[in-house]
Design a protein around this motif. Structure first.
Motif, PDB file in Angstrom:
ATOM      1  N   ALA A 147       0.831  -1.211   0.000  1.00  0.00           N
ATOM      2  CA  ALA A 147       0.000   0.000   0.000  1.00  0.00           C
ATOM      3  C   ALA A 147       0.860   1.253   0.000  1.00  0.00           C
ATOM      4  O   ALA A 147       0.567   2.232  -0.700  1.00  0.00           O
ATOM      5  N   GLU A 148       1.932   1.244   0.781  1.00  0.00           N
ATOM      6  CA  GLU A 148       2.839   2.395   0.822  1.00  0.00           C
ATOM      7  C   GLU A 148       3.521   2.603  -0.523  1.00  0.00           C
ATOM      8  O   GLU A 148       3.617   3.728  -1.013  1.00  0.00           O
ATOM      9  N   ASN A 149       3.962   1.510  -1.130  1.00  0.00           N
ATOM     10  CA  ASN A 149       4.672   1.609  -2.414  1.00  0.00           C
ATOM     11  C   ASN A 149       3.771   2.100  -3.530  1.00  0.00           C
ATOM     12  O   ASN A 149       4.210   2.801  -4.442  1.00  0.00           O
ATOM     13  N   ALA A 150       2.497   1.683  -3.467  1.00  0.00           N
ATOM     14  CA  ALA A 150       1.549   2.079  -4.512  1.00  0.00           C
ATOM     15  C   ALA A 150       0.818   3.376  -4.168  1.00  0.00           C
ATOM     16  O   ALA A 150      -0.034   3.824  -4.937  1.00  0.00           O
ATOM     17  N   HIS A 151       1.156   3.975  -3.021  1.00  0.00           N
ATOM     18  CA  HIS A 151       0.532   5.216  -2.560  1.00  0.00           C
ATOM     19  C   HIS A 151      -0.992   5.069  -2.436  1.00  0.00           C
ATOM     20  O   HIS A 151      -1.761   5.973  -2.810  1.00  0.00           O
ATOM     21  N   LEU A 152      -1.423   3.913  -1.921  1.00  0.00           N
ATOM     22  CA  LEU A 152      -2.845   3.662  -1.699  1.00  0.00           C
ATOM     23  C   LEU A 152      -3.160   3.953  -0.223  1.00  0.00           C
ATOM     24  O   LEU A 152      -3.042   3.091   0.637  1.00  0.00           O
TER      25      LEU A 152
END
Length: 461
Positions: free
Chosen positions: A349-354
């Motif tokens: 989620a952090e990597n995909a900015h979700l």
């Protein structure tokens, strides 16, 4: 269109089927030439109309100006020999009035003008009913169908739904007589009838129509006016209706039958080519396997669902899938594996900015730590969830995560407080008195607090 409620599977999985698809471009006839003097309510307007239009008219023309618009249309239908159209129009007007009377004052249909007071709709009925009757006499049933379908498209308001459904039913009956289009109109009619039955809660009947729609569209290249193929629409409808049927089976504890039905739903989702639909179908199937006690199969299918939702960057889908995974693993007492899964969810989620997925992951982790009495870790994850929620500008979500933080902090405080109470020694008592006075951190050193108080007292005023 209203949706059928699910009682076991999450309602969020299914979207409302929406409006009926447009299989042809709607044709709107121009206003007819019948006199509309009865629509003029103002006396000066009537006088002006009479001065301009009544001079030199024949008796027949003068009568046309005195008659109501409905009466003029009915007379013209009969004069031209459209007896069936006249009978159908008259019946529909009577039914509209009966429905208004039955609903009574204050109802939505009561607030609306009666059908005979809506000249634009009367124009459409006159135009398409007479054209359909003429086509029927000539044996051109495809034209009969198209005119009936255009009439169904004319009535979209909630109070007119019964009239729309009436013409869809007429279309279905006529479609059985069309033999020159390879089943195209019959397929359209099955789709519309399926939607009507689904809207009315008749799920089994809807499934029968959708299955017929699907069979007629296999291998076809037919498309609706938006460019969607008929076959993809059929797959979507079958996925949705199979999911609804499976929900009822799960409610009745018919787990194996539900699994078979959801496997069919997954097949339709894949064939329809919609990844979102495919992810939801896999998610529902995994839940059914879980209810049946087949946890490993459920987990395997859930992982497939996670991959699909990850590819789509679907925060809502990911949140539900990971929550289900956590529930499965915790039920098997695999807490460390659960934390590992949710850690991966949080990183993804952090990597995909979700941000929404990050909130979901942190809340799930916080709940797991909280349930095990690890309130410091729980507070840490709830705090991260709160920070992520702020970036979404979602005030209810921010309030929810703040509540989680408050609960975790309260639990931390209770642990420290109880520890000092149970110790029953002077130092612990000083800790409690210091906390009661300043309501700061329970772990504040009471000796430091006393020293600060003495220093403050010794300072000159």
């Amino acid at each position: 269109m209203s949706r059928v409620k699910m009682n076991v599977l999450p309602q969020a999985v299914l979207q409302s089927p929406g409006e009926h698809p447009r299989f042809i471009e709607q044709t709107v006839c121009p206003s007819l030439d019948f006199a509309r003097i009865h629509l003029i309510k103002d006396k000066d307007g009537i006088d002006d109309y009479l001065a301009k239009n009544i001079k030199g008219l024949s008796k027949q023309e003068a009568a046309a100006n005195r008659n109501s618009y409905k009466k003029n249309i009915c007379i013209d239908m009969l004069r031209q020999g459209y007896h069936e159209s006249f009978s159908e129009l008259f019946t529909l007007i009577q039914k509209w009035n009966a429905l208004r009377e039955a609903a009574g004052p204050g109802s939505a249909i009561w607030q609306q003008k009666s059908l005979e007071e809506q000249p634009d709709k009367l124009d459409q009925l006159y135009h398409f009913l007479t054209r359909a009757e003429a086509a029927q006499r000539a044996g051109h049933y495809e034209e009969v169908y198209d005119n009936q379908l255009n009439l169904a498209y004319c009535f979209n308001d909630p109070e007119e739904k019964w009239l729309r459904n009436y013409f869809y039913e007429q279309c279905f009956n006529t479609a059985q007589l069309v033999k020159i289009d390879g089943g195209k109109r019959e397929a359209q009619a099955h789709a519309n009838m399926g939607l009507i039955h689904e809207e009315q809660g008749h799920v089994m009947k809807a499934a029968e129509h959708y299955e017929a729609f699907y069979q007629l569209t296999v291998g076809s290249t037919w498309k609706d006016v938006t460019g969607h193929t008929y076959n993809s629409l059929a797959c979507e409808h079958l996925w949705r209706i199979y999911t609804l049927l499976a929900d009822k089976m799960l409610e009745n504890k018919e787990h194996q039958q539900a699994i078979k039905t959801l496997i069919k739903a997954l097949k339709m989702a894949k064939e329809g080519g919609d990844m979102k639909m495919e992810g939801e179908a896999a998610y529902c199937l995994s839940l059914a396997y879980s209810f049946a006690g087949e946890q490993q199969t459920a987990l395997s299918i859930l992982n497939t669902s996670v991959k699909t939702f990850t590819a789509l960057c679907d925060s809502a889908g990911l949140g539900r899938a990971y929550a289900a995974i956590a529930k499965f693993l915790v039920s098997q007492e695999k807490v460390s594996e659960t934390i590992e899964y949710l850690g991966e969810f949080m990183k993804a989620a952090e990597n995909a900015h979700l941000s929404q997925s990050l909130v979901d992951a942190c809340v799930l982790l916080g709940n797991i730590y909280s349930e095990r009495g690890k309130y410091n870790e729980a507070f840490e994850y709830f705090s991260r969830a709160s920070e992520a929620a702020k970036t979404l500008n979602n005030l209810p979500l921010v309030d929810e995560t703040k509540t989680y933080c408050g609960i975790a902090k309260a639990h931390k405080l209770v642990v420290a407080f109880n520890g000092h109470i149970e110790a029953e020694d002077p130092v612990s008592l000083k800790y409690l008195l210091a906390w009661k006075e300043n309501r700061s951190d329970m772990c504040t050193d009471p000796l430091t607090v006393e020293l600060d108080k003495e220093t403050s007292a010794s300072k000159p005023l």
